[in-house]
Design a protein around this motif. Structure first.
Motif, PDB file in Angstrom:
ATOM      1  N   TRP A 148      93.323  51.300 -44.987  1.00  0.00           N
ATOM      2  CA  TRP A 148      92.518  50.444 -45.862  1.00  0.00           C
ATOM      3  C   TRP A 148      92.493  50.952 -47.298  1.00  0.00           C
ATOM      4  O   TRP A 148      92.510  50.151 -48.244  1.00  0.00           O
ATOM      5  N   ILE A 192      96.668  41.129 -43.115  1.00  0.00           N
ATOM      6  CA  ILE A 192      95.337  41.704 -43.318  1.00  0.00           C
ATOM      7  C   ILE A 192      94.347  41.126 -42.306  1.00  0.00           C
ATOM      8  O   ILE A 192      93.561  41.859 -41.695  1.00  0.00           O
ATOM      9  N   SER A 247      95.113  42.566 -38.976  1.00  0.00           N
ATOM     10  CA  SER A 247      94.664  43.963 -38.928  1.00  0.00           C
ATOM     11  C   SER A 247      93.178  44.044 -38.636  1.00  0.00           C
ATOM     12  O   SER A 247      92.735  44.876 -37.833  1.00  0.00           O
TER      13      SER A 247
END
Length: 178
Positions: free
Chosen positions: A87, A125, A128
């Protein structure tokens, strides 16, 4: 595929993106980036290093989930070790990406490959976030100590492929005609 990309680029040229990208070109920061010889290559290097850190940390967690590494440690340890790296790298990747977008707005904003890459980035993203939530749920259930479920293993494959698509899209931008 080439014809479709050409058509998409032509459609992008007919939008307000052209005017917007020309406006961004006149920003003082854009002018500064273009006038300093090492600015753009420097930010490109930082961008590439950020994707390397992000992809490496995603891959390390995924390799643990697949059972290739760290069998003496649980998935929870790998999660705690590598997820923060991914991140922080993603945040740095986005920041350097915005700088690179400002440095060459016309080349990027009117480029079909750029928008394909951005689509894959949003999907990667989002995937994820969903994947990491699934890992946390399994960790809370206590099942992640030694082995991952089949669903997590498939999710790790999908996530790896999505990040590979983002990386390939980034490389492809340079070679797409605008």
């Amino acid at each position: 595929m080439g014809e479709w990309l050409f058509e998409m680029t032509e459609r992008l040229r007919g939008t307000q993106l052209v005017e917007f990208s020309l406006w961004v070109t006149d920003w003082p920061f854009a002018i500064w980036l273009q006038s300093h010889f090492l600015a753009i290559p420097g930010f490109q290097t930082l961008h590439i290093l950020a994707i390397a850190v992000l992809f490496s940390s995603v891959l390390m967690l995924n390799m643990r989930i697949w059972g290739f590494t760290g069998k003496d440690q649980g998935i929870e340890a790998a999660y705690r070790r590598f997820v923060p790296w991914s991140w922080w790298a993603a945040a740095f990747l986005i920041a350097t990406g915005v700088v690179l977008l400002i440095s060459e707005p016309v080349r990027n904003m009117v480029n079909a490959i750029f928008w394909i890459k951005m689509s894959f980035l949003v999907i990667a993203i989002t995937a994820s976030l969903v994947f990491q939530r699934a890992v946390r749920v399994q960790m809370r259930a206590g099942a992640a100590a030694l082995e991952a479920t089949g669903a997590l293993k498939v999710g790790a494959v999908v996530l790896t492929l999505l990040w590979c698509a983002v990386i390939m899209g980034g490389r492809w931008i340079a070679y797409a005609p605008v």
